[in-house]
Design a protein around this motif. Structure first.
Motif, mmCIF file in Angstrom:
data_model
loop_
_atom_site.group_PDB
_atom_site.id
_atom_site.type_symbol
_atom_site.label_atom_id
_atom_site.label_comp_id
_atom_site.label_asym_id
_atom_site.label_seq_id
_atom_site.Cartn_x
_atom_site.Cartn_y
_atom_site.Cartn_z
ATOM 1 N N LEU A 277 0.839 -1.195 0.000
ATOM 2 C CA LEU A 277 0.000 0.000 0.000
ATOM 3 C C LEU A 277 0.878 1.250 0.000
ATOM 4 C CD1 LEU A 277 -2.682 -1.113 2.624
ATOM 5 C CD2 LEU A 277 -3.031 -0.839 0.153
ATOM 6 N N TYR A 278 0.591 2.136 -0.942
ATOM 7 C CA TYR A 278 1.325 3.398 -1.082
ATOM 8 C C TYR A 278 0.746 4.395 -0.089
ATOM 9 C CZ TYR A 278 2.655 7.817 -3.413
ATOM 10 O OH TYR A 278 3.122 9.078 -3.709
ATOM 11 N N THR A 279 1.515 4.756 0.939
ATOM 12 C CA THR A 279 0.962 5.416 2.119
ATOM 13 C C THR A 279 1.197 6.924 2.198
ATOM 14 O OG1 THR A 279 2.950 4.633 3.283
ATOM 15 C CG2 THR A 279 0.932 3.362 3.568
ATOM 16 N N GLU A 280 1.633 7.547 1.127
ATOM 17 C CA GLU A 280 1.891 8.989 1.186
ATOM 18 C C GLU A 280 0.645 9.775 1.567
ATOM 19 O OE1 GLU A 280 3.825 12.629 -1.419
ATOM 20 O OE2 GLU A 280 3.017 10.886 -2.466
ATOM 21 N N SER A 281 -0.499 9.434 0.986
ATOM 22 C CA SER A 281 -1.731 10.170 1.265
ATOM 23 C C SER A 281 -2.110 10.058 2.741
ATOM 24 C CB SER A 281 -2.875 9.637 0.392
ATOM 25 O OG SER A 281 -4.092 10.250 0.737
ATOM 26 N N PHE A 282 -2.017 8.855 3.296
ATOM 27 C CA PHE A 282 -2.287 8.685 4.725
ATOM 28 C C PHE A 282 -1.375 9.556 5.561
ATOM 29 C CE2 PHE A 282 -0.190 6.680 8.376
ATOM 30 C CZ PHE A 282 -1.180 6.894 9.331
ATOM 31 N N ALA A 283 -0.069 9.509 5.270
ATOM 32 C CA ALA A 283 0.905 10.251 6.070
ATOM 33 C C ALA A 283 0.621 11.743 6.021
ATOM 34 C CB ALA A 283 2.318 9.958 5.580
ATOM 35 N N HIS A 284 0.263 12.243 4.846
ATOM 36 C CA HIS A 284 -0.035 13.672 4.709
ATOM 37 C C HIS A 284 -1.270 14.050 5.527
ATOM 38 C CE1 HIS A 284 -0.397 17.639 2.995
ATOM 39 N NE2 HIS A 284 -1.613 17.355 2.562
ATOM 40 N N GLN A 285 -2.332 13.271 5.392
ATOM 41 C CA GLN A 285 -3.557 13.562 6.134
ATOM 42 C C GLN A 285 -3.343 13.456 7.639
ATOM 43 O OE1 GLN A 285 -6.451 14.773 4.917
ATOM 44 N NE2 GLN A 285 -5.368 14.863 2.949
ATOM 45 N N TYR A 286 -2.589 12.483 8.066
ATOM 46 C CA TYR A 286 -2.326 12.298 9.493
ATOM 47 C C TYR A 286 -1.555 13.488 10.047
ATOM 48 C CZ TYR A 286 -1.140 9.855 13.829
ATOM 49 O OH TYR A 286 -1.013 9.500 15.158
ATOM 50 N N SER A 287 -0.627 14.023 9.262
ATOM 51 C CA SER A 287 0.158 15.179 9.711
ATOM 52 C C SER A 287 -0.714 16.417 9.869
ATOM 53 C CB SER A 287 1.300 15.467 8.727
ATOM 54 O OG SER A 287 0.799 15.998 7.502
#
Length: 237
Positions: free
Chosen positions: A152-162
């Motif tokens: 799973l490519y997690t860049e979007s999650f990491a950005h939203q979590y930040s």
């Protein structure tokens, strides 16, 4: 527990910036495993701006945990993987000039190509994983390629979590549930860090492995490599 595979590309970038062999990539891989990591990941690119193809060959003799090679399956990459025979190959649709990975596969559009490449690796007893966005249709398409796992490519999650948006995890949770239903193994990576890894782990059923490089190496500048590897392991338990 979820396994931690450390991507050592950034150490190679540092070495290449000065020439010579400091830091020593082979010693770093040995040390990272001794510190407790469950695997080593590299992502060689055609311009060899960080990990070189020869590094991939040399690391084979020192990686005694799991060895994961990521990359775009062009001919030179395929030939390298078949020569080295790592534990796992992760297929990533990188453009040649990409600074870093920035999208998952369209597993419907490229299904025939992926099937062919995956079958070749599996004939050589190399576990396969393909980089995908958290989209149910792409997860189902991945199943049809015959791959063993998805990443799973997690860049979007990491950005939203930040930004404080914990709901950014929801597409990943649903995608993971569907992958489990389909019998796919689940890996994850990209912009995962000490700040977000525990929350991600707690919300992803069936998470087998995370591959972490940039954040882990950056955090190690302040906290020390041994310490950081063990902090990740603690959060993944």
């Amino acid at each position: 527990m979820t396994k931690l595979s450390v991507n050592i590309n950034k150490l190679a970038t540092l070495r290449n910036a000065r020439g010579g062999n400091v830091p020593d990539i082979l010693k770093a891989a040995k040390d990272i495993q001794q510190f407790g990591a469950h695997g080593i990941t590299i992502h060689p690119r055609p311009d060899e701006r960080h990990i070189r193809y020869q590094d991939a060959r040399d690391l084979k003799s020192v990686v005694y945990t799991e060895y994961n090679i990521e990359g775009n399956p062009e001919k030179s990459f395929i030939d390298l993987v078949l020569e080295v025979k790592p534990t796992q190959v992760t297929l990533v649709p990188d453009a040649i000039d990409a600074i870093t990975s920035n999208a998952g596969w369209d597993t419907k559009k490229h299904q025939s190509f992926l099937k062919e490449v995956i079958a070749e690796f599996q004939r050589n007893n190399i576990r396969t994983s393909i980089f995908v966005d958290p989209v149910i249709e792409m997860i189902e398409g991945a199943k049809d390629t015959g791959t063993d796992r998805i990443e799973l490519y997690t860049e979007s999650f990491a950005h939203q979590y930040s930004l404080g948006n914990e709901n950014g995890i929801l597409p990943y949770t649903e995608s993971a549930k569907r992958a489990v239903e389909l019998g796919l193994g689940i890996n994850a990576g990209h912009d995962l860090s000490l700040d977000n890894i525990q929350f991600f782990k707690q919300n992803i059923p069936g998470l087998l492995e995370v591959s972490i490089g940039h954040a882990l190496i950056a955090e190690a500048i302040y906290l020390g490599l041994d310490n950081v590897v063990n902090m990740y392991i603690h959060k993944l338990k």
